[in-house]
Enzyme design. Structure first.
Site, PDB file in Angstrom:
ATOM      1  CG  LEU A 167      -3.414  -8.125   4.684  1.00  0.00           C
ATOM      2  CD1 LEU A 167      -3.040  -9.060   5.897  1.00  0.00           C
ATOM      3  CD2 LEU A 167      -4.345  -6.995   5.593  1.00  0.00           C
ATOM      4  CB  SER A 168      -1.386  -8.002  -1.486  1.00  0.00           C
ATOM      5  OG  SER A 168      -1.050  -9.438  -1.869  1.00  0.00           O
ATOM      6  CG  MET A 169       0.427  -1.302  -2.459  1.00  0.00           C
ATOM      7  SD  MET A 169       1.623  -0.876  -3.559  1.00  0.00           S
ATOM      8  CE  MET A 169       2.893  -1.215  -2.922  1.00  0.00           C
TER       9      MET A 169
END
Length: 391
Positions: free
Chosen positions: A94-96
């Site tokens: 999950l990206s920032m």
């Protein structure tokens, strides 16, 4: 986590992103409505200050939940799912949230838009798109069958199972339902020199493509391209730094050093001196991007030996190599170069050209991708290709 606590955590994250100026008003409702923790497995690794910190719901549920709503990336798969791989490389995440919000703002969606996403991952980004536009408007492509299956389950748990998740190569224009997309967003990085032509073919004239792009040399940025009215090319600028996992089909497996240097070092290499410390390039993500954009077939390895760091530079054609020894406090550094190309001279020229241009940032660089097969990086204007000359 109770419903009230989850809602409060989502609202707090959205508030922090809005306060930082990265969350557009049109996306705030999605961030407040979509529960990020629903897209995390029982064990994930929170990326904190360059390190992966294990978060286990079974042993520390409080930290597991807290990490879901911090502004950090969450690693959800290592080594393409090979549990015996020893956790060498993370391959799904999950990206920032800050990066997610920035890229969604770049996408500039409008009601009714059809969106194609490349790189479903756990499904959180697709969920945000579905909340904003409607699940039936979102098609997400994931190359890993196991990751795609988990994304479908996560989306269903969030009440967004209408999102179509397709397993396959996101560069393939024939994959998924027919009809062009008004917007295309990639959540995996493409090589700057190999941006998939299929993305232009998959997009409607006037459509927008938002994708992280990087070089073999290092450095990466988010490209925001608009498809021309005739559909034959896409053109636009970079909007800021980005660091994403490479598309699996574009991962580069470098040959061993012996393929370049059979026998004893330094072989037939020519010696010289340079006033440019390679550490000055290596310490700047932007400098690496500028050099790598000019030299798409060059990469490096960094080898520390006590106080000295030897930088090895190679070309992908396996014809040439160079080394530079970086020693703290020195004003000149020893260079060795071998092969028909003088790789360090090419690197130094690219760096010096960038330096003399005022060290332009990402926003001054742009990219044109043509369905004829060309990808051209430019500086300030499409008529000015970024092509520093080699002496």
């Amino acid at each position: 986590m109770s419903g009230d606590l989850a809602a409060g955590a989502r609202a707090a994250l959205a508030g922090r992103l809005a306060g930082a100026g990265v969350l557009e008003a049109g996306w705030r409702g999605a961030f407040e409505a979509v529960a990020r923790h629903l897209f995390l497995p029982p064990v994930y690794w929170e990326f904190v200050d360059g390190s992966a910190v294990r978060r286990d719901r079974g042993t520390d549920p409080q930290e597991w939940l807290a990490g879901a709503y911090r502004n950090t990336a969450a690693i959800t798969q290592w080594d393409d799912g090979d549990e015996a791989g020893g956790q060498q490389d993370f391959t799904s995440s999950l990206s920032m949230p800050t990066m997610v919000a920035r890229m969604l703002a770049d996408l500039a969606v409008e009601d009714g838009h059809r969106v194609r996403e490349v790189g479903t991952g756990p499904g959180f980004n697709a969920a945000l798109l579905a909340h904003r536009l409607g699940a039936e408007k979102v098609v997400s492509v994931e190359i890993d069958e196991a990751v795609a299956g988990l994304a479908r389950k996560n989306l269903a748990a969030a009440g967004l199972d209408g999102v179509q998740v397709v397993t396959g190569d996101g560069a393939d224009p024939a994959l998924g339902p027919s009809g062009p997309a008004d917007r295309l967003i990639a959540t995996c990085s493409t090589l700057l020199s190999d941006v998939p032509l299929g993305w232009v073919e998959q997009s409607a004239p006037g459509g927008v493509i938002v994708a992280p792009a990087a070089t073999l040399f290092g450095g990466g940025a988010t490209a925001r391209l608009q498809v021309a009215a005739d559909g034959r090319c896409a053109n636009g600028r970079f909007t800021g730094a980005a660091d994403f996992m490479r598309m699996r089909q574009q991962r580069y497996q470098a040959p061993p050093v012996d393929a370049y240097l059979p026998g004893q070092w330094p072989g037939d290499a020519k010696a010289s001196l340079t006033g440019l410390d390679p550490e000055d390039i290596g310490s700047s993500w932007l400098a690496q991007f500028a050099v790598g954009a000019a030299l798409p077939d060059v990469y490096y390895r960094r080898a520390p030996y006590g106080d000295t760091v030897t930088w090895w530079f190679f070309d992908t054609a396996v014809t040439s190599w160079a080394t530079v020894d970086s020693v703290p406090g020195r004003g000149e550094f020893e260079v060795r170069q071998s092969g028909p190309r003088r790789l360090w001279e090419e690197i130094r020229t690219a760096h010096d050209t960038w330096d003399k241009a005022g060290r332009p940032g990402y926003e001054r660089f742009g990219l044109t991708v043509s369905t004829a097969g060309t990808r051209t990086v430019w500086l300030d204007h499409p008529d000015h290709p970024w092509d520093p000359t080699t002496p």
